[in-house]
Design a protein around this motif. Sequence first.
Motif, short mmCIF file in Angstrom:
data_model
loop_
_atom_site.label_atom_id
_atom_site.label_comp_id
_atom_site.label_asym_id
_atom_site.label_seq_id
_atom_site.Cartn_x
_atom_site.Cartn_y
_atom_site.Cartn_z
N GLY A 79 -1.47 -5.84 3.45
CA GLY A 79 -2.15 -5.31 2.27
C GLY A 79 -1.14 -4.83 1.24
O GLY A 79 -0.36 -3.89 1.50
N GLY A 80 -1.14 -5.49 0.08
CA GLY A 80 -0.20 -5.12 -0.98
C GLY A 80 -0.84 -4.31 -2.06
O GLY A 80 -0.57 -4.48 -3.25
N ILE A 117 -1.43 1.63 -0.93
CA ILE A 117 -1.20 2.21 0.40
C ILE A 117 -0.17 1.37 1.17
O ILE A 117 0.80 1.90 1.73
CB ILE A 117 -2.53 2.32 1.20
N GLY A 118 -0.37 0.05 1.18
CA GLY A 118 0.55 -0.81 1.92
C GLY A 118 1.96 -0.80 1.33
O GLY A 118 2.96 -0.69 2.05
N GLU A 174 0.76 -9.69 1.30
CA GLU A 174 -0.34 -9.56 0.34
C GLU A 174 -0.91 -10.96 0.09
O GLU A 174 -0.18 -11.86 -0.32
CB GLU A 174 0.14 -8.93 -0.96
N LYS A 175 -2.20 -11.12 0.35
CA LYS A 175 -2.77 -12.48 0.28
C LYS A 175 -2.90 -12.98 -1.15
O LYS A 175 -2.97 -14.17 -1.40
CB LYS A 175 -4.11 -12.55 0.99
N SER A 217 -3.78 -6.52 -6.53
CA SER A 217 -4.99 -7.25 -6.94
C SER A 217 -6.28 -6.72 -6.31
O SER A 217 -7.36 -7.09 -6.74
CB SER A 217 -4.84 -8.73 -6.60
N ARG A 242 -7.44 -1.66 -10.36
CA ARG A 242 -8.74 -1.47 -11.01
C ARG A 242 -9.11 0.01 -11.06
O ARG A 242 -10.23 0.35 -11.42
CB ARG A 242 -9.81 -2.24 -10.23
N THR A 288 0.52 -14.44 0.43
CA THR A 288 0.75 -14.75 1.85
C THR A 288 -0.32 -14.03 2.66
O THR A 288 -0.34 -12.79 2.70
CB THR A 288 2.16 -14.29 2.27
N VAL A 330 -2.43 -12.96 5.97
CA VAL A 330 -2.42 -12.81 7.44
C VAL A 330 -3.68 -13.45 7.98
O VAL A 330 -4.79 -13.17 7.51
CB VAL A 330 -2.30 -11.32 7.83
N ASN A 340 -7.77 -2.12 3.24
CA ASN A 340 -8.85 -1.43 2.55
C ASN A 340 -10.21 -2.13 2.72
O ASN A 340 -10.72 -2.16 3.83
CB ASN A 340 -8.49 -1.24 1.06
N ILE A 353 -9.39 -7.66 9.37
CA ILE A 353 -8.09 -7.60 10.05
C ILE A 353 -8.28 -7.01 11.45
O ILE A 353 -7.69 -7.49 12.43
CB ILE A 353 -7.09 -6.73 9.23
N TYR A 380 -17.66 10.31 -15.53
CA TYR A 380 -16.40 10.93 -15.96
C TYR A 380 -15.75 10.16 -17.10
O TYR A 380 -16.01 8.96 -17.28
CB TYR A 380 -15.41 11.07 -14.79
N SER A 439 -12.33 4.78 -0.40
CA SER A 439 -13.37 5.17 -1.36
C SER A 439 -12.75 5.29 -2.76
O SER A 439 -12.02 4.39 -3.17
CB SER A 439 -13.96 6.50 -0.87
N PHE A 478 -5.58 5.86 -4.51
CA PHE A 478 -4.42 5.93 -5.40
C PHE A 478 -3.80 7.32 -5.32
O PHE A 478 -2.60 7.48 -5.08
CB PHE A 478 -4.86 5.58 -6.82
N MET A 479 -4.63 8.35 -5.50
CA MET A 479 -4.09 9.72 -5.50
C MET A 479 -3.48 10.11 -4.16
O MET A 479 -2.51 10.86 -4.09
CB MET A 479 -5.18 10.71 -5.91
P1 FAD Z 1 -6.19 -2.25 -2.12
O1 FAD Z 1 -5.54 -1.92 -3.41
O2 FAD Z 1 -7.57 -2.79 -2.16
O3 FAD Z 1 -5.22 -3.25 -1.35
C1 FAD Z 1 -5.61 -3.94 -0.19
C2 FAD Z 1 -4.94 -5.30 -0.29
O4 FAD Z 1 -5.05 -6.00 0.96
C3 FAD Z 1 -5.56 -6.21 -1.35
O5 FAD Z 1 -4.63 -6.42 -2.39
C4 FAD Z 1 -5.90 -7.48 -0.58
O6 FAD Z 1 -5.68 -8.66 -1.33
C5 FAD Z 1 -4.98 -7.38 0.64
N1 FAD Z 1 -5.43 -8.18 1.79
C6 FAD Z 1 -6.69 -8.26 2.27
N2 FAD Z 1 -6.74 -9.12 3.33
C7 FAD Z 1 -5.46 -9.57 3.51
C8 FAD Z 1 -4.87 -10.49 4.42
N3 FAD Z 1 -5.59 -11.11 5.37
N4 FAD Z 1 -3.55 -10.76 4.31
C9 FAD Z 1 -2.79 -10.15 3.35
N5 FAD Z 1 -3.31 -9.27 2.45
C10 FAD Z 1 -4.63 -8.98 2.53
N6 FAD Z 1 -8.52 6.16 -6.62
C11 FAD Z 1 -7.89 7.27 -7.04
O7 FAD Z 1 -7.12 7.86 -6.29
N7 FAD Z 1 -8.08 7.73 -8.30
C12 FAD Z 1 -8.94 7.13 -9.17
O8 FAD Z 1 -9.08 7.59 -10.31
C13 FAD Z 1 -9.64 5.98 -8.72
N8 FAD Z 1 -10.53 5.35 -9.53
C14 FAD Z 1 -11.10 4.19 -9.13
C15 FAD Z 1 -11.94 3.51 -10.00
C16 FAD Z 1 -12.48 2.28 -9.63
C17 FAD Z 1 -13.38 1.54 -10.59
C18 FAD Z 1 -12.17 1.73 -8.37
C19 FAD Z 1 -12.70 0.39 -7.96
C20 FAD Z 1 -11.36 2.43 -7.47
C21 FAD Z 1 -10.84 3.65 -7.83
N9 FAD Z 1 -10.03 4.39 -6.98
C22 FAD Z 1 -9.39 5.51 -7.41
C23 FAD Z 1 -9.81 3.95 -5.60
C24 FAD Z 1 -8.47 3.29 -5.44
O9 FAD Z 1 -8.35 2.23 -6.36
C25 FAD Z 1 -8.34 2.75 -4.01
O10 FAD Z 1 -8.74 3.73 -3.07
C26 FAD Z 1 -6.90 2.36 -3.71
O11 FAD Z 1 -6.41 1.50 -4.70
C27 FAD Z 1 -6.84 1.70 -2.35
O12 FAD Z 1 -5.55 1.18 -2.17
P2 FAD Z 1 -5.29 0.27 -0.91
O13 FAD Z 1 -3.86 -0.10 -0.92
O14 FAD Z 1 -5.84 0.93 0.32
O15 FAD Z 1 -6.25 -0.99 -1.12
#
Ligand code: FAD
Length: 388
Positions: free
Chosen positions: A8-9, A12-13, A31-32, A37, A42, A168, A170, A204, A210, A254, A338, A342-343
Motif C-alpha cells: 500500500g503506497g 500509512i504504507g 503500490e498497485k 492514488s 483525496r 506493482t 501484490v 486501507n 490482502i 466542515y 476512516s 492522514f493525521m
Molecule cells: P490509502 O491512501 O488508501 O492507500 C492504500 C493503498 O493501497 C492504495 O494506494 C492502493 O492502491 C494500494 N493497494 C491496494 N491493494 C494493493 C495491492 N494488492 N498491491 C499493492 N498496492 C495495493 N484523513 C485525515 O487525517 N484528515 C482529513 O482531513 C481527511 N479528509 C478526508 C477527506 C476525504 C474526502 C477522504 C476520502 C478521506 C479523508 N481522510 C482524511 C482519510 C485519509 O485520506 C485516509 O485515512 C488515509 O489517506 C489512509 O491512508 P492509507 O495509506 O491507509 O490508505
Amino acid sequence: MSKIAVIGGGIIGVATAYELAKLGEDVILFEKNYFGSGSTFRCATGIRAQFTDEANIRLMKHSVERWEGLEEELGSDIVFRQTGYLFLATSEEEVEAFKANIRLQNKFGVPTRLIDMDEAREIVPILNTEPFLAGAWNPKDGKANPFKTLFAYLFRARELGVDARGHTEVIGFERAGDAITAVKFRSNGKVESVRVDAVLNAANAWAPLINEMAGLSRGLVPITAYKHQLVKTEPLEPGQVEPLVCPPSWNDAYIIQDGEDGGIICGAGIEHKARSLEDYEPTYDFLRGVLEYAVRIAPPLRYAHVVRQWAGFYAKTPDSNPAIGKLLENFYIAAGFSGHGFMMAPAVAQAMAELISKGRSRVPLDWEWYDPYRFERGELRSSAFQIG
Ligand code: FAD
C-alpha cells in the motif's frame, strides 16, 4: 536486518516504509497504482487532536508533535500549518458535551478551550455566528499538504534504501504455518516473488482482500469503503477560514482553507457505501448538500466559484477506529482509518515500524484499543469522532 514488505503506497504504507528504513530494515514497498492514488491524495488536509476518547487523543497528541518536526526531519516543505480546529455547538446539550471533551483533552495535554462567538469571529472573519452558542478551539490542530507530505516521505524512504515500486500489485503470498514466507507481485504483466521476514498490510480499503490472500477471512477485519466527497472553491484571500470549522450537528459539515492556494475545501458526512472499490464518481446530491452547509457556516461563500469536486473512500471498521497490530506471526495490519489516516500517519508509522522491527514501541499507541482481533471477539470501541 530483516526483509520487510509493505503493501500500500498511501501515507500509512509510505511513512511506515520510511520509519522501517530509519531502523535499518531492508524494505520493499508495493503500490498497485500510483503512490497516493487511494484515499491519501483525496483527503481534506486536516490534522487534529480533538477526539472524544483517551486512545485517539493520546495518539494524536503524539502525532501532532511529530508533525511539528516533520518538515525539518524530511527536509521538505510539506506546508504544515497549526491553524487550529474550531468545532461549533448548536445546542446547550452540545456545549456540555464540548466541555466534557475539553476536560478529557486537557487531561492529556491538548490545549483545547471553550470560546464565545466574538472570539470565533476574530478567528474566522466570514463566520456566521448567529446559529452557534460556543466553540471548542484548539490552536495546535492544523493542516498539511497531502501530496507534498507523501512525496517527502517517499523521497526520504528511497534515499534510505527503500525499494519503492509503483504500479506493482501484490497478488498472493506463500505461507508456512503461521508465517508469510514470500510475497507474489505483478508489474507490467510479469509475475515475480520475493522472500520476506515480515509483511505489513497498509492497503486501507483494500486490506480485507490482502488478508484473504494471507489465508484469513475477509470479515476478520471488516473494513467497508464509504464514498466521501469534497468540493473546492477558487482561491480566496488567505485568512478567511484558516482553521477547519465544523458544526458536528450539521451532518459533520466542515470548511477549511487550503494552506497553500487559498481555495476553500468543503466536506460533509453525506456518505454512501461505495458500489465498488472503483466507485470514484462525484455526485450532484453531494455538491448541492455540502454547499448548503458551507454557505450557512460562512455566508460570503455563496459568491465563490467551485472549481473542483472529487470522491474518495473512508475505509471504515464497525467502530470507525483503525485496525492496528499483528494478525499472524509476521503479518501485520494498519488499515481502516476512516477520516483520520492522514493525521495519524506520523505516529502510526513510527509505532508500526518499532513493533515490526523491535517487538515493542515507545509511541503512546493503545494496542488493545486498536487490536485487529477485537471484531472477532465482538468488542467495539466507542466510535471515533468522524470528520477529517
Ligand atoms: P490509502 O491512501 O488508501 O492507500 C492504500 C493503498 O493501497 C492504495 O494506494 C492502493 O492502491 C494500494 N493497494 C491496494 N491493494 C494493493 C495491492 N494488492 N498491491 C499493492 N498496492 C495495493 N484523513 C485525515 O487525517 N484528515 C482529513 O482531513 C481527511 N479528509 C478526508 C477527506 C476525504 C474526502 C477522504 C476520502 C478521506 C479523508 N481522510 C482524511 C482519510 C485519509 O485520506 C485516509 O485515512 C488515509 O489517506 C489512509 O491512508 P492509507 O495509506 O491507509 O490508505
